[in-house]
Structure formats: structure tokens, C-alpha cells
Write a protein that holds these residues in place. Structure first.
Motif, PDB file in Angstrom:
ATOM      1  N   ALA A   1      -3.951  -1.696  -8.369  1.00  0.00           N
ATOM      2  CA  ALA A   1      -4.678  -0.445  -8.532  1.00  0.00           C
ATOM      3  C   ALA A   1      -4.645  -0.066 -10.009  1.00  0.00           C
ATOM      4  O   ALA A   1      -3.648  -0.331 -10.706  1.00  0.00           O
TER       5      ALA A   1
ATOM      6  N   LYS B   1      -2.830  12.475   1.862  1.00  0.00           N
ATOM      7  CA  LYS B   1      -3.773  11.537   1.245  1.00  0.00           C
ATOM      8  C   LYS B   1      -3.932  10.300   2.109  1.00  0.00           C
ATOM      9  O   LYS B   1      -3.099  10.001   2.960  1.00  0.00           O
ATOM     10  N   GLN B   2      -5.015   9.562   1.848  1.00  0.00           N
ATOM     11  CA  GLN B   2      -5.237   8.316   2.560  1.00  0.00           C
ATOM     12  C   GLN B   2      -4.357   7.208   1.998  1.00  0.00           C
ATOM     13  O   GLN B   2      -3.930   7.250   0.839  1.00  0.00           O
ATOM     14  N   ARG B   3      -4.092   6.224   2.830  1.00  0.00           N
ATOM     15  CA  ARG B   3      -3.343   5.054   2.374  1.00  0.00           C
ATOM     16  C   ARG B   3      -4.191   4.300   1.347  1.00  0.00           C
ATOM     17  O   ARG B   3      -5.385   4.107   1.547  1.00  0.00           O
ATOM     18  N   GLU B   4      -3.554   3.882   0.265  1.00  0.00           N
ATOM     19  CA  GLU B   4      -4.281   3.196  -0.807  1.00  0.00           C
ATOM     20  C   GLU B   4      -3.571   1.915  -1.215  1.00  0.00           C
ATOM     21  O   GLU B   4      -2.354   1.797  -1.113  1.00  0.00           O
TER      22      GLU B   4
ATOM     23  N   TYR C   1       0.860  -1.161   0.000  1.00  0.00           N
ATOM     24  CA  TYR C   1       0.000   0.000   0.000  1.00  0.00           C
ATOM     25  C   TYR C   1       0.904   1.220   0.000  1.00  0.00           C
ATOM     26  O   TYR C   1       2.090   1.132   0.303  1.00  0.00           O
TER      27      TYR C   1
ATOM     28  N   GLN D   1       1.050   5.712   0.818  1.00  0.00           N
ATOM     29  CA  GLN D   1       0.407   6.901   1.363  1.00  0.00           C
ATOM     30  C   GLN D   1       1.229   8.121   1.006  1.00  0.00           C
ATOM     31  O   GLN D   1       2.392   8.232   1.423  1.00  0.00           O
TER      32      GLN D   1
END
Length: 115
Positions: free
Chosen positions: A60, A43-46, A37, A39
Motif C-alpha cells: 500500500a 474502516k474497511q479492511r485494506e 491486510y 482493519q
């Protein structure tokens, strides 16, 4: 206690490549899935990419065709090969391991892509 250690981050120019590694203290075969993941600041962790015990992968949309996740069970290590890097890939990348309802995280490694 599950310990995950990432390595391989750094500074690279646009279009360059890096390979991240995530080494687990113990057999990774026991995990349902492992992945990376990221970050970015503010921003949010993706999710970037995951790989299951049966080698099913998920990416992703933003990294499809550029990043490849793989695993080496003998070395208890998961890899993320990142090619054609873009400035928007700049973030702290975290290794994740999932087992049933538990999620374990590494300490993170910084990836910076300069334009």
C-alpha cells in the motif's frame, strides 16, 4: 482446512517497530500469494502488503518504505517487518493466503501505535 496463525502484534510508540509473523499449517509454497491486510475501527479492511510464490511484492502507498514483507518457505511463515510506525497504522492485522479463487484468513493480531 487452511490454518493461518498471526503473532507479533502489540503496543508500540510512534517511530517504533514490530514484526508480525503468519505461520501456516502446511506448505506456503502451494499458495499463489500471501499477505497482510488491516482493519481499523470504523474502516474497511485494506491491503497492506502481499508476496507471491515468485517473491514479487506489493505494498500500500501508505506503508511503502516503512514495511517489508518476506517469506520463509522452509518455516511455512510470512513476515511483515514494520518500522517507523505511526498512530494511523493502528489496526487489527490479518494474514491472508490466496489459492486460485480461494482466500484464507487468520484470526488477526492487534497493533496499537501510541502518539
Amino acid at each position: 482446512q487452511v490454518r493461518l496463525v498471526e503473532s507479533g502484534g502489540g503496543l508500540v510508540q510512534t517511530g517504533g517497530s514490530l514484526r508480525l509473523s503468519c505461520a501456516a499449517a502446511g506448505s506456503i509454497f502451494s499458495f499463489d500469494a500471501m499477505g497482510f491486510y488491516r482493519q481499523a475501527p470504523g474502516k474497511q479492511r485494506e491491503l497492506v502488503a502481499t508476496i507471491t510464490r515468485s517473491n514479487t511484492t506489493k505494498y500500500a502507498d501508505s506503508v511503502k518504505g516503512r514495511f517489508t514483507i518476506s517469506r520463509d518457505n522452509a518455516k511455512n511463515t510470512v513476515y511483515l517487518q514494520m518500522n517507523s510506525l505511526k498512530p494511523e497504522d493502528t489496526a487489527v492485522y490479518y494474514c491472508n493466503a490466496a489459492y486460485v479463487t480461494f482466500a484464507y484468513w487468520g484470526q488477526g493480531t492487534q497493533v496499537t501505535v501510541s502518539s
